[in-house]
Design an enzyme around this catalytic site. Structure first.
Site, PDB file in Angstrom:
ATOM      1  N   LYS A 102       0.842  -1.247  -0.024  1.00 53.14           N
ATOM      2  CA  LYS A 102      -0.125  -0.199   0.236  1.00 53.14           C
ATOM      3  C   LYS A 102       0.870   1.411  -0.091  1.00 53.14           C
ATOM      4  CE  LYS A 102      -1.292   2.866   2.888  1.00 53.14           C
ATOM      5  NZ  LYS A 102      -1.125   3.878   2.207  1.00 53.14           N
ATOM      6  N   GLU A 105       9.668   1.195  10.749  1.00 51.18           N
ATOM      7  CA  GLU A 105      10.687   2.100  10.639  1.00 51.18           C
ATOM      8  C   GLU A 105      10.133   3.418  10.731  1.00 51.18           C
ATOM      9  OE1 GLU A 105      12.703   4.906   9.332  1.00 51.18           O
ATOM     10  OE2 GLU A 105      12.770   3.952   7.302  1.00 51.18           O
ATOM     11  N   CYS A 127      13.815  10.679   7.463  1.00 50.69           N
ATOM     12  CA  CYS A 127      13.649   9.973   8.673  1.00 50.69           C
ATOM     13  C   CYS A 127      15.123  10.293   9.333  1.00 50.69           C
ATOM     14  CB  CYS A 127      13.145   8.590   8.916  1.00 50.69           C
ATOM     15  SG  CYS A 127      11.719   8.532   8.321  1.00 50.69           S
ATOM     16  N   GLU A 150      10.509  16.059  15.423  1.00 46.05           N
ATOM     17  CA  GLU A 150      11.102  15.799  14.157  1.00 46.05           C
ATOM     18  C   GLU A 150      10.277  17.048  12.968  1.00 46.05           C
ATOM     19  OE1 GLU A 150       9.615  12.083  12.331  1.00 46.05           O
ATOM     20  OE2 GLU A 150      11.412  12.069  11.221  1.00 46.05           O
TER      21      GLU A 150
HETATM   22  C1  SIN Z   1      13.798   7.363   5.586  1.00 47.08           C
HETATM   23  O1  SIN Z   1      13.924   8.528   5.556  1.00 47.08           O
HETATM   24  O2  SIN Z   1      13.170   6.767   5.967  1.00 47.08           O
HETATM   25  C2  SIN Z   1      14.715   6.446   4.691  1.00 47.08           C
HETATM   26  C3  SIN Z   1      16.023   7.300   4.500  1.00 47.08           C
HETATM   27  C4  SIN Z   1      17.280   6.317   4.066  1.00 47.08           C
HETATM   28  O3  SIN Z   1      16.918   5.239   3.589  1.00 47.08           O
HETATM   29  O4  SIN Z   1      18.496   6.990   3.878  1.00 47.08           O
END
Ligand code: SIN
Length: 480
Positions: free
Chosen positions: A174, A250, A284, A384
């Site tokens: 998805k 994640e 992230c 964040e």
């Molecule tokens: C992410 O921002 O979740 C992935 C970043 C990355 O794989 O370097």
């Protein structure tokens, strides 16, 4: 060019049962770049049915055959790299060069797992009786639901489906509703590579909760893998508990970047910029807070400003653009709020700080921004940001730097810059993070484990660790 896609279920592109579709917009211009079938819960259940039916045959295929199909998919991704990158830039906004880099990064996961598929070994365990043989087998977990984000429209999919398909699982993807086109084109390529019907299914939707709930409530789905916010991850984790699914999460990050007094200042500044402004700060793992030793703070901030001043913001399809748009208005508001709050509490605006929004077209840019003297109680040091802002604070001792870095519920990525080897080792060991970059702001690669501790997630993606998430250990005891 307008791209149109259906749902991909059981090897067929088809309309959603309700017949609905939704438009996909270019965040840099507001124009519609695609139209995609809009799945509901019943479509998700069709996908679960197809994946369940396809599982036994796919799981029992020789690993060599699964490997060869993945290898063909890798070759096709590389052959179509420019096309995929352009689709990605049009629907996600990241600069074309960066999108090309993401396609290669995404393809690297498929290459890695095409090789890893052949190395899913079991074990013979010494028995306590002469007439017994004990085996530990590693088998695929079953049907996998993969819920993926908009910030990496290709790599976050391949980082999940690569190991899942290699292990012998079948998958329902998805994709995020903002970026389904890259996902659809990827699925096309996997079909061309020879993936059998039902092994990979795709349901795009504007109703992520209803579709997610249907996938999570279904006991036939044995594994959830999710990349996205910590807030949503916690909800999914609770829902997955009802059918005791395996989960990989994640989630959000709040990466600190420590610059010690012995660092190469120019390099550290370039590396902070590379980490922070990748994908306009919408990753992230990107640097969210910079802590610099007080003795070099002014020199470092000036060096960083020199790098950042040169960054070109605009439509990612235009040559030379390095900072694309933010994904939507809510993202721009959050970045604005973080900057305003920091300035209101006494931070100095070194560079940038302005939002450029065309609300009617739904287009939102934010200038690459540097804030100095950021106060402890500023929101930006605790949440964040997911945007192109670097808040800088000073520290006096190594202990203080580590305490500041660890003072968060997040634990995805952290960075440090130093020329002192002992310090590099000491501090990397003390940082409560799943990923540490030492003099390296861009550590992500297909062969390394990616994932967080604390509220940044569960499990690892990438490398030899990533495939474990899709395997169960079965113990077989044989009496001769
Ligand atoms: C992410 O921002 O979740 C992935 C970043 C990355 O794989 O370097």
């Amino acid at each position: 060019m307008l791209r149109e896609y259906g749902l991909y279920i059981d090897g067929q592109w088809r309309a959603a049962r309700g017949g609905e579709t939704f438009p996909v917009h270019n965040p840099a211009t507001g124009e519609v770049v695609g139209q995609v079938a809009d799945a509901r819960a019943e479509d998700a259940l069709d996908a679960v049915e197809a994946a369940t039916r396809a599982f036994p045959e796919w799981a029992s295929r020789p690993a060599k055959e699964r490997s060869e199909i993945l290898r063909r998919a890798y070759d096709l991704m590389v052959a179509h790299r420019d096309e995929l990158a352009e689709i990605m830039t049009r629907e996600q906004g990241k600069p074309l060069e960066e999108a090309r880099g993401e396609v290669q990064y995404a393809a690297d996961f498929i290459l890695w797992y095409s090789e890893e598929a052949k190395r899913v070994y079991g074990e013979a365990i010494p028995a306590s009786h002469a007439d017994k043989r004990l085996l530990a087998l590693r088998q695929p977990v079953g049907v996998v639901a993969a819920i993926t984000p908009w910030n990496f429209p290709a790599a976050m999919i391949t980082r999940k489906i690569g190991p899942a398909l290699a292990a012998g699982c079948t998958v329902i993807v998805k994709p995020a509703e903002q970026t389904p086109l890259t996902a659809c084109r990827l699925v096309d390529l996997f079909e061309e590579a020879g993936l059998p019907a039902g092994v990979l299914n795709l349901v795009a939707t504007t109703q992520p909760q209803a579709v997610g709930d249907a996938l999570l409530a279904d006991a036939r789905v044995r594994k959830l893998t999710f990349t996205g916010s910590t807030e949503v991850g916690k909800i999914l984790m609770r829902k997955a508990a009802d059918t005791v699914k395996r989960i990989s999460l994640e989630l959000g990050g709040h990466a600190p970047f420590l610059v010690f007094e012995d660092a190469d200042i120019e390099r550290a500044a370039r590396e902070v910029a590379a980490s922070k402004f990748r994908n306009a700060g919408q990753t992230c793992v990107c640097t969210n807070r910079v802590y610099v030793h007080e003795s070099i703070a002014d020199t470092f901030t000036a060096a960083l400003a020199d790098v950042v001043r040169g960054l070109k913001m605009g439509n990612g399809l235009e040559p030379g653009v390095q900072i694309g748009p933010l994904i939507d208005g809510a993202a721009a508001e959050k970045v604005d709020r973080h900057v305003q709050d920091a300035v209101d509490k006494g931070a100095t605006l070194v560079l940038g700080g302005r939002r450029h929004s065309d609300v009617d077209r739904g287009v939102h840019f934010f200038e690459p921004t540097i804030l100095a003297n950021v106060q402890d109680d500023s929101v930006i040091l605790h949440e964040e940001t997911f945007g192109p802002v670097v808040p800088v604070q000073v520290f006096r001792t190594e202990e203080e730097a580590v305490a500041k870095a660890n003072g968060t519920p997040y634990g995805l990525a952290a960075y440090l810059y130093t020329r002192d080897l002992s310090r590099a080792i000491r501090v990397s060991e003390q940082l409560e993070y799943g990923i540490v970059g030492v003099n390296d702001g861009l550590p992500s690669v297909a062969q390394a484990p990616f994932g967080g501790v604390k509220e940044s997630g569960l499990g690892r993606e990438g490398g030899k660790y990533g495939i474990e998430e899709y395997l169960e250990v079965k113990y077989v005891s044989i009496r001769l």
